[in-house]
Design a protein around this motif. Structure first.
Motif, mmCIF file in Angstrom:
data_model
loop_
_atom_site.group_PDB
_atom_site.id
_atom_site.type_symbol
_atom_site.label_atom_id
_atom_site.label_comp_id
_atom_site.label_asym_id
_atom_site.label_seq_id
_atom_site.Cartn_x
_atom_site.Cartn_y
_atom_site.Cartn_z
ATOM 1 N N TYR A 149 29.760 60.875 36.088
ATOM 2 C CA TYR A 149 28.740 59.890 36.423
ATOM 3 C C TYR A 149 27.768 59.761 35.264
ATOM 4 C CZ TYR A 149 24.495 58.068 38.739
ATOM 5 O OH TYR A 149 23.373 57.332 39.076
ATOM 6 N N ILE A 150 27.507 58.524 34.869
ATOM 7 C CA ILE A 150 26.569 58.221 33.785
ATOM 8 C C ILE A 150 25.494 57.303 34.355
ATOM 9 C CG2 ILE A 150 26.290 57.118 31.538
ATOM 10 C CD1 ILE A 150 29.358 57.630 31.130
ATOM 11 N N ARG A 151 24.238 57.700 34.225
ATOM 12 C CA ARG A 151 23.174 56.830 34.734
ATOM 13 C C ARG A 151 22.126 56.568 33.655
ATOM 14 N NH1 ARG A 151 18.164 59.163 35.708
ATOM 15 N NH2 ARG A 151 18.058 61.386 36.209
ATOM 16 N N GLY A 152 21.455 55.458 33.808
ATOM 17 C CA GLY A 152 20.368 55.143 32.902
ATOM 18 C C GLY A 152 19.260 56.172 33.010
ATOM 19 N N ARG A 153 18.751 56.584 31.876
ATOM 20 C CA ARG A 153 17.754 57.654 31.843
ATOM 21 C C ARG A 153 16.488 57.269 32.582
ATOM 22 N NH1 ARG A 153 17.074 58.773 26.025
ATOM 23 N NH2 ARG A 153 19.253 59.397 26.235
ATOM 24 N N SER A 202 22.608 52.093 29.148
ATOM 25 C CA SER A 202 22.688 51.290 27.927
ATOM 26 C C SER A 202 24.083 51.358 27.316
ATOM 27 C CB SER A 202 21.663 51.791 26.912
ATOM 28 O OG SER A 202 21.845 51.145 25.666
ATOM 29 N N ILE A 203 24.547 50.228 26.829
ATOM 30 C CA ILE A 203 25.832 50.174 26.130
ATOM 31 C C ILE A 203 25.758 50.955 24.820
ATOM 32 C CG2 ILE A 203 27.396 48.614 24.891
ATOM 33 C CD1 ILE A 203 27.808 48.591 27.889
ATOM 34 N N MET A 204 24.556 51.110 24.251
ATOM 35 C CA MET A 204 24.421 51.859 23.009
ATOM 36 C C MET A 204 25.051 53.245 23.116
ATOM 37 S SD MET A 204 21.074 53.479 21.223
ATOM 38 C CE MET A 204 21.209 54.781 22.449
ATOM 39 N N LEU A 238 21.289 46.690 30.308
ATOM 40 C CA LEU A 238 21.901 47.819 30.993
ATOM 41 C C LEU A 238 23.162 47.357 31.716
ATOM 42 C CD1 LEU A 238 18.667 49.401 32.525
ATOM 43 C CD2 LEU A 238 19.751 49.922 30.329
ATOM 44 N N ALA A 239 24.145 48.236 31.810
ATOM 45 C CA ALA A 239 25.421 47.876 32.427
ATOM 46 C C ALA A 239 25.776 48.875 33.524
ATOM 47 C CB ALA A 239 26.525 47.853 31.378
ATOM 48 N N SER A 240 26.421 48.362 34.565
ATOM 49 C CA SER A 240 26.982 49.195 35.632
ATOM 50 C C SER A 240 28.489 48.955 35.639
ATOM 51 C CB SER A 240 26.375 48.829 36.986
ATOM 52 O OG SER A 240 25.006 49.147 37.028
ATOM 53 N N LEU A 241 29.248 49.976 35.246
ATOM 54 C CA LEU A 241 30.684 49.828 35.024
ATOM 55 C C LEU A 241 31.487 50.876 35.793
ATOM 56 C CD1 LEU A 241 30.688 49.344 31.129
ATOM 57 C CD2 LEU A 241 30.696 47.556 32.887
#
Length: 258
Positions: A149-153, A202-204, A238-241
């Motif tokens: 799981y990856i979430r925006g900080r 972030s896509i970064m 920001l992206a949700s993928l």
């Protein structure tokens, strides 16, 4: 360009490896993040290599921001993917470098110096780990699936994270929170992970990993199931993928509760 990106990643990663066992002193320690001088030094080494070989190219890097030159080529750099892991001595971090050409992601390099893993891919050319071609796995059993799981900080609260991740924790074998997103995408690319859920991030942080996973055969969509299409990079976007081996994709996507 690929060979120069690999050289830049190795120069920075080898420096990070040298510093890894030291008692690190942060510039700033925040609630959700930490600022390290090693992050800035890694960035400096990457930018020096890229600008020496491609002086006309633009660069966006996490610490310094945008160095704007020729907009046709934009290097997207995370000089220390997994800063918090690095700070506490957890050996799961990487250097991430992607290249955007005419608003398309065309190249990605992710270097994990601790494990000596150099992942890379070019658009249409496949994905590789230390020179060996890699690909996603063929796992079909949801109960044996391992994801991350990856979430925006700053865009997702801890309460939102707990509520959102519960179905994945309960209905798959394991959901990990590794806090080094670029490297997570490479684990999916090499068949070590089965799926990734990304929530308003972030896509970064993941641009290079996305190129590598896509070239390894991963299925990547938004939460609605529409294939991922890279847009011109903007740091505030920001992206949700969802990404997976494809076989499990709709099953995993079905666990999303917005």
């Amino acid at each position: 360009m690929l060979e120069i990106a690999k050289a830049a990643a190795k120069a920075a990663g080898d420096y990070l490896q040298e510093r890894f066992l030291e008692q690190l002193v942060p510039d700033e320690e925040l609630h959700n993040d930490v600022k390290l001088p090693e992050d800035k030094e890694s960035e400096k080494r990457i930018i020096e290599v890229l600008h020496r070989h491609f002086p006309a190219h633009s660069i966006f890097s996490e610490e310094i921001g945008l160095l704007e030159r020729d907009a046709e080529y934009l290097w997207i750099v995370d000089p220390l993917d997994g800063t918090n892991n690095y700070f506490i001595g957890y050996p799961y971090f990487s250097v991430s470098i992607a290249l955007q050409h005419k608003n398309e992601l065309v190249l990605g390099v992710v270097y994990n110096p601790v494990a000596g893993q150099m992942f890379w891919a070019e658009q249409g050319g496949g994905a590789f780990l230390n020179g060996k071609r890699i690909s996603i796995n063929q796992r079909a059993d949801q109960t044996k699936a391992v994801g991350t799981y990856i979430r925006g900080r700053h865009s997702v609260t801890k309460e939102q994270e707990l509520a959102f991740t519960e179905p994945f924790v309960m209905q798959t074998k394991r959901l990990m929170r590794n806090i080094a997103p670029a490297l997570d995408w490479c684990l999916l690319a090499n068949g070590w992970l089965d799926y990734i859920i990304m929530q308003r991030s972030s896509i970064m942080d993941v641009a290079a990993g996305i190129v590598i996973a896509k070239e390894a055969g991963a299925t990547i969509t938004n939460w609605q199931g529409e294939p991922y299409r890279h847009q011109a990079f903007r740091v505030e976007e920001l992206a949700s993928l969802v990404a997976s081996n494809g076989i499990l994709h709709e099953t995993i996507r079905g666990l999303i509760k917005e």
